[in-house]
Design an enzyme around this catalytic site. Sequence first.
Site, short mmCIF file in Angstrom:
data_model
loop_
_atom_site.label_atom_id
_atom_site.label_comp_id
_atom_site.label_asym_id
_atom_site.label_seq_id
_atom_site.Cartn_x
_atom_site.Cartn_y
_atom_site.Cartn_z
N ARG A 137 24.94 40.34 36.07
CA ARG A 137 24.57 39.85 37.72
C ARG A 137 23.11 40.24 37.85
O ARG A 137 22.67 39.97 38.84
CB ARG A 137 25.55 40.30 38.66
CG ARG A 137 25.67 41.83 38.68
CD ARG A 137 26.31 42.39 39.95
NE ARG A 137 27.32 41.46 40.77
CZ ARG A 137 28.29 41.97 41.62
NH1 ARG A 137 28.31 43.47 41.73
NH2 ARG A 137 28.75 41.26 42.29
N ASP A 167 40.43 42.79 49.12
CA ASP A 167 39.89 41.67 49.52
C ASP A 167 41.09 40.76 50.35
O ASP A 167 41.28 40.24 51.34
CB ASP A 167 39.26 40.60 48.66
CG ASP A 167 38.21 41.30 47.86
OD1 ASP A 167 37.71 42.25 48.46
OD2 ASP A 167 38.23 40.90 46.48
O1 KDG Z 1 37.12 42.88 44.96
C1 KDG Z 1 37.16 42.03 43.93
C2 KDG Z 1 35.79 42.15 43.42
O2 KDG Z 1 35.52 43.27 42.91
C3 KDG Z 1 35.66 41.11 42.36
O3 KDG Z 1 35.89 39.72 42.53
C4 KDG Z 1 34.11 41.07 41.77
O4 KDG Z 1 32.95 41.01 43.68
C5 KDG Z 1 33.23 41.69 42.63
C6 KDG Z 1 32.51 42.85 42.48
O5 KDG Z 1 31.50 42.95 42.69
O6 KDG Z 1 33.17 43.84 42.06
#
Ligand code: KDG
Length: 312
Positions: free
Chosen positions: A106, A259
């Site tokens: 990312r 989440d």
């Molecule tokens: O809470 C789940 C997230 O960890 C996953 O969807 C990916 O957003 C994310 C991350 O930054 O870890």
Amino acid sequence: MPDVITLGEGLVVLEPSGQTSLDDAKTLVKRFGGAECNFSIGISRLGLRAGWMGSVGDDPFGRFIVSRLKKEGVDVSCVKCDAAHPTGLYVKEKLSSGEARMYYYRKNSAGSHLSPKDIQEHYFCHAQWLHITGITPLLSESCYTAVCKAVALAKKHRLVISYDPNVRMKLVKENRNAKRILREFVRECDYFLPGEEELAFLYGGVDYKTQARKILAEGVRGVVVKSRSKGAWYAVTEEEDFVKAKKVKRVADVIGAGDAFAAGFVGGILLGRSLCGAVRLAHYCASRVVQVHGDYEGFPLWKNVKKEFFRQ
Ligand code: KDG
């Protein structure tokens, strides 16, 4: 216009199609995630209007994320398409313990280039709730200021703010101000939703109830501390209690449980449940998510919540 809005990075998720290690996997399944995307889908499945703000690349992965969110009924009218940066992704490896290892791709992604100018005030005028996580402000300086702007607009338009610190150690290690930033948003929110270990990480080793009461005394309306599969303890000034988590026979994938918990909790409050009822709904939603592969796929639809949860 959505009732509950959130902002963050949507990520494509790649994972081995069977229960194999990444070293041995021959094929990877494509899904998507991102804490705030998962949250907004949960809110939408509970029958509430959800809106997600974020930035995706002008590429097939970005289109995939936006089309899936739309299919889930999430409003994407404030999503930016960034032609200069790619959509981020992460690769998930499930371990036999039920936990998972995540490999992120990312850096310099479209999501990490979200900036204050992408946060539009009109989106806040009719909403009731803003949900934020600690992932977004650690992605970049511009993401941090975007979250600050969202919080300021939420306050201006009197939205309730919930905050899940969602501590990601990889991001923490890359930002020397991480702890300060993550703590800064605690003071800004109405409901703080940390895990027990996250609270210890942010404030040191004091027992979690003492720390949560201190946070309440500083003006936060409610604190819910999650103790993984054991349950969650909630506190507001006039009430506190521990609510046991729902027992699950088989855990398929723990990622996304937090989440789902946040969406169940926020949804519960907006649907008129008591605080304890909202925590129970949060547990139910999280228990459904961990039984299915994927970050959000197991989140229950409203009709199932009515059938299975409200009839209990
Ligand atoms: O809470 C789940 C997230 O960890 C996953 O969807 C990916 O957003 C994310 C991350 O930054 O870890």
